[in-house]
Design a protein around this motif. Structure first.
Motif, PDB file in Angstrom:
ATOM      1  N   ASP A  93      -6.001   9.447  -9.712  1.00  0.00           N
ATOM      2  CA  ASP A  93      -6.116   8.123  -9.090  1.00  0.00           C
ATOM      3  C   ASP A  93      -6.822   7.126  -9.994  1.00  0.00           C
ATOM      4  OD1 ASP A  93      -4.822   9.068  -6.899  1.00  0.00           O
ATOM      5  OD2 ASP A  93      -6.651   9.520  -5.769  1.00  0.00           O
ATOM      6  N   GLU A 144       1.626  14.992  -2.028  1.00  0.00           N
ATOM      7  CA  GLU A 144       1.057  16.335  -1.954  1.00  0.00           C
ATOM      8  C   GLU A 144       1.062  16.814  -0.510  1.00  0.00           C
ATOM      9  OE1 GLU A 144      -3.282  16.718  -2.367  1.00  0.00           O
ATOM     10  OE2 GLU A 144      -3.321  14.600  -2.885  1.00  0.00           O
ATOM     11  N   THR A 167       0.116  17.857   3.122  1.00  0.00           N
ATOM     12  CA  THR A 167      -0.828  17.233   4.046  1.00  0.00           C
ATOM     13  C   THR A 167      -1.152  18.184   5.186  1.00  0.00           C
ATOM     14  OG1 THR A 167       1.025  16.225   5.222  1.00  0.00           O
ATOM     15  CG2 THR A 167      -0.061  14.892   3.537  1.00  0.00           C
ATOM     16  N   ARG A 191       0.862  -1.177   0.000  1.00  0.00           N
ATOM     17  CA  ARG A 191       0.000   0.000   0.000  1.00  0.00           C
ATOM     18  C   ARG A 191       0.899   1.228   0.000  1.00  0.00           C
ATOM     19  NH1 ARG A 191      -3.903   2.101   4.388  1.00  0.00           N
ATOM     20  NH2 ARG A 191      -5.562   2.980   3.113  1.00  0.00           N
ATOM     21  N   LEU A 216       0.778   5.412   0.417  1.00  0.00           N
ATOM     22  CA  LEU A 216      -0.032   6.591   0.735  1.00  0.00           C
ATOM     23  C   LEU A 216       0.797   7.843   0.504  1.00  0.00           C
ATOM     24  CD1 LEU A 216      -1.759   5.386   4.032  1.00  0.00           C
ATOM     25  CD2 LEU A 216      -2.856   5.796   1.830  1.00  0.00           C
ATOM     26  N   PRO A 217       0.144   8.890  -0.008  1.00  0.00           N
ATOM     27  CA  PRO A 217       0.906  10.110  -0.276  1.00  0.00           C
ATOM     28  C   PRO A 217       1.216  10.871   0.998  1.00  0.00           C
ATOM     29  CG  PRO A 217      -1.413  10.456  -0.758  1.00  0.00           C
ATOM     30  CD  PRO A 217      -1.272   9.010  -0.376  1.00  0.00           C
ATOM     31  N   GLY A 218       2.329  11.567   0.993  1.00  0.00           N
ATOM     32  CA  GLY A 218       2.682  12.478   2.068  1.00  0.00           C
ATOM     33  C   GLY A 218       3.231  13.746   1.466  1.00  0.00           C
ATOM     34  N   ASP A 219       3.695  14.624   2.314  1.00  0.00           N
ATOM     35  CA  ASP A 219       4.229  15.907   1.861  1.00  0.00           C
ATOM     36  C   ASP A 219       5.674  15.698   1.434  1.00  0.00           C
ATOM     37  OD1 ASP A 219       4.758  18.517   1.383  1.00  0.00           O
ATOM     38  OD2 ASP A 219       4.289  19.239   3.395  1.00  0.00           O
ATOM     39  N   ARG A 241       4.466   6.988   2.066  1.00  0.00           N
ATOM     40  CA  ARG A 241       4.549   5.910   3.056  1.00  0.00           C
ATOM     41  C   ARG A 241       4.151   4.609   2.376  1.00  0.00           C
ATOM     42  NH1 ARG A 241       4.903   5.105   8.383  1.00  0.00           N
ATOM     43  NH2 ARG A 241       4.856   7.332   8.822  1.00  0.00           N
ATOM     44  N   ARG A 251       6.857  13.058   0.317  1.00  0.00           N
ATOM     45  CA  ARG A 251       7.259  11.706   0.705  1.00  0.00           C
ATOM     46  C   ARG A 251       6.097  10.751   0.461  1.00  0.00           C
ATOM     47  NH1 ARG A 251       7.672  15.098   4.998  1.00  0.00           N
ATOM     48  NH2 ARG A 251       5.730  15.289   6.134  1.00  0.00           N
TER      49      ARG A 251
END
Lengths: 419, 254
Positions: A283, A364, A366, A196, A198-201, A205, A203
């Motif tokens: 997406d 993007e 967060t 999985r 997941l987007p971060g700023d 995860r 970065r």
């Protein structure tokens, strides 16, 4: 007299038997020191890092095989005579190559890994190609095997044995032998499941489910690979959209944009269809990353060159089930750029397993408590806030504390004087 | 800048105590006697639900703390050491005390477009206070009532750090300059009222043994209500990480 002769006879008997018995190893010995830490060299002769000390005895990984690594044996010989020779053979499952029947004919179980050393010296060295040790090729008879990289990636956790044989011209069987066990694992862990992203700023995860390799857990880490996906991304109404192209025909049918029919080169567009380009949420756009998806539909097993290009994060150990990927090719991940992400597990041989199916994500900005607080009109600005103004209460209490200490000191002094 | 009435009152009271002409009215510490060793300090292990008063800052739009971290209280763990400098006859002990604690809270972030993200945001608070502590242990020593009331009054201070998965938060202006950093300090006042249950009232023998073995004179279970008002004494640019809450824990005097 009798009592003195018997012990002397008993002492001399073993030595006498050794001298008169043909084929018995007496005097001709080989010794290979530092077996636990053999020097390694690449195919060009340059020294490379030794295998991990945890791999004891010597271990061969997929990358070792691909890189055609050689190990150097420093050999000392004693008691040799002219025309004696040292031969280098390998076997699987510990078959004894010392007997000639194991090295020739229909019963051959060993294969030769190097040409013989015939001009023996007290000390000499040879470099043994690890590929030859794991070749398991008994078709060459008494000639050394010369395997290519095609044999790499096919052995999953096995032990081979390199055997140095001291052979005299008087007998085809070895008179002494130095066996060196070599563990081999050139198959990495299975592809990770439950991946999985997941987007971060700036970065991403990346998380995954528990790992097993053929039912036996041998995961020592996870590597994350990223590659920017070429589709242009634009921000619309707080989200990201990209453009896709599809082919629409006059009869209102929609066909795939890939021209896969066998119509002799006449495309669907030529047959009354037209290509339509439209914006879709990012997406919903297909995650197309040719770098991570072989054209033949197989899987990629990343090597060092692949990692140099695409590695964007890694974690060592078996405890973690997620990692934050923060950089790609020396720079931070870029908000608004779509990345394809795939992961692979590593094992104790440093083998990298198969790459997982890629997932596409756009980093993007967060939400962040302090930024939200600031946007809500919060006035605290961090470390500079308390220095801007000395609070009157603090000053008052500071003065009070000083007065208390001074007063108590005076009181204590008066008491002492009164005693 | 206004000084809270409580602090002013405390200042006056403490001043009166310390500059009173009858110096013989006070003892320094509690000297040893036939049954107890000397007693000069108290140590507290404190646990408290904690919810900072950040959303109480005047001028805030909405409730950013609650919106981010919710309304649940977090656990504050705190250690306090009091110097029982003076013994006031027929009252109890008086002296300064210092406490240090830690609490933290975190929450999953969302992307600005409202999607689930892999980032977290957090706020960690390290509250301190330096207070005058009055323990009216004459209630137990002289009246044999096993409940000792106490009061604390002083200054509070907290170091705080707000951040996200990338580290300490930074707020930038349109030009990209950092205009606020998620790491700072807040000061204010601390006031508390509490009561301690004297454990030796339950088993006097074991406490005496404890004294002879370790020097711990008394052990208590306490409950306290406190106001840690870290508003910069009214300064507008202070993150209000103080709280009003209750605490429970253990006290050992030695």
């Amino acid at each position: 007299m009798r009592s003195k002769a018997l012990p002397l006879l008993l002492a001399c008997l073993p030595a006498t038997l050794l001298l008169v018995s043909p084929g018995v190893a007496y005097g001709q010995q080989l010794n290979v020191p530092l077996i636990a830490s053999l020097p390694r060299f690449d195919a060009n002769g340059a020294s490379v890092k030794k295998r991990a000390l945890a791999l004891n005895p010597e271990g061969i990984s997929l990358q070792d095989c691909r890189d055609d690594i050689r190990v150097e044996l420093q050999i000392t010989a004693s008691g040799f005579v002219a025309n004696d020779r040292v031969e280098f053979w390998a076997s699987r499952s510990g078959q004894d190559c010392g007997a000639v029947v194991q090295r020739s004919g229909a019963t051959q179980q060993c294969w030769k890994v190097l040409p013989d050393v015939v001009a023996l010296q007290q000390s000499f060295s040879v470099r043994v190609p690890l590929r030859a040790v794991i070749a398991d090729d008994k078709t060459q008879g008494g000639a050394p095997v010369t395997p290519t990289a095609d044999i790499c990636g096919k052995i999953d956790a096995a032990t081979f044995q390199l055997q140095l044989l001291y052979i005299k011209t008087s007998s085809p069987d070895a008179v002494s032998k130095v066996p060196i066990d070599i563990k081999v694992d050139t198959v990495g862990p299975q592809a990770l499941s439950g991946v999985r992203v997941l987007p971060g700023d700036t970065r991403l995860r990346v998380s995954w489910a528990a790992v097993g390799e053929g039912g036996v857990t041998d995961q020592t880490g996870v590597k994350v690979y990223c590659v920017p996906v070429g589709q242009p991304i634009v921000e619309r109404d707080g989200g990201f959209v990209t453009t896709t192209t599809r082919t629409v025909c006059d009869d209102a049918s929609v066909v795939d944009t890939s021209d896969a029919d066998a119509d002799g080169g006449v495309s669907d567009v030529d047959a009354g269809c037209r290509e339509v380009t439209e914006e879709v949420p990012v997406d919903d756009a297909p995650c197309s990353a040719p770098e991570f998806t072989p054209a033949d539909g197989g899987t990629i097993v990343p090597d060092n060159a692949f990692a140099e290009q695409f590695l964007c994060g890694e974690i060592a150990g078996t405890q973690g089930s997620s990692i934050v990927a923060t950089s790609f090719r020396g720079g931070p991940l870029v908000n608004g750029q779509r990345y394809a992400v795939a992961v692979a597990a590593t094992d104790s041989f440093t083998n990298v397993g198969s790459l997982s199916a890629p997932l596409c994500v756009v980093p993007e900005e967060t939400t962040d408590f302090f930024r939200d607080y600031n946007r809500a009109g919060g006035k605290a600005t961090g470390c500079s806030s308390t220095s801007s103004e000395a609070p009157a209460g603090s000053i008052a209490l500071g003065g009070l504390s000083l007065a208390i200490v001074t007063s108590l000191a005076r009181r204590r002094a008066r008491r002492r004087q009164g005693r | 800048m206004k000084t809270p009435i409580g602090i002013s009152g405390a200042a006056v009271a403490l001043s009166l105590l310390t500059i009173a002409p009858d110096a013989a009215a006070f003892d320094f510490g509690t000297p040893a006697n036939k049954t107890e060793s000397a007693q000069n300090f108290a140590f507290e292990l404190r646990f408290s639900p904690y919810r900072p008063q950040i959303d109480d800052e005047p001028g805030l739009t909405g409730a950013p703390f609650t919106q981010t971290f919710g309304s649940a209280r977090r656990l504050l763990i705190q250690l306090e050491l009091d110097w029982q400098m003076l013994r006031i006859p027929h009252v109890g002990t008086l002296g300064p005390g210092v406490a240090v604690g830690y609490t933290t809270m975190s929450a999953d972030s969302k992307t600005l477009s409202g999607k689930e993200s892999g980032d977290e945001t957090f706020l960690s608070i390290y509250p301190f206070h330096l207070s005058g502590v009055l323990r009216a242990d004459a209630v137990w020593r002289e009246a044999r009532i096993p409940l000792i009331p106490y009061a604390k009054l002083g200054v509070g201070y907290a170091h705080w750090r707000a951040g996200n998965s990338g580290g300490t938060s930074k707020v930038k202006d349109a030009a990209g300059n950092v205009i606020a950093s998620g790491r700072g300090n807040s000061v204010g006042s601390n006031a508390a009222l509490g009561v301690e249950l004297v454990l030796e009232a339950l088993d006097r023998g074991s406490v005496r043994n404890l004294d002879s073995a370790t020097g711990i004179n008394h052990a208590y279970v306490f409950a306290e209500y406190y106001l840690l008002t870290l508003n910069g004494f009214g300064a507008g640019d202070s993150l209000r990480v103080g709280t009003k809450s209750w605490a429970m824990g253990l006290t050992f005097e030695f």
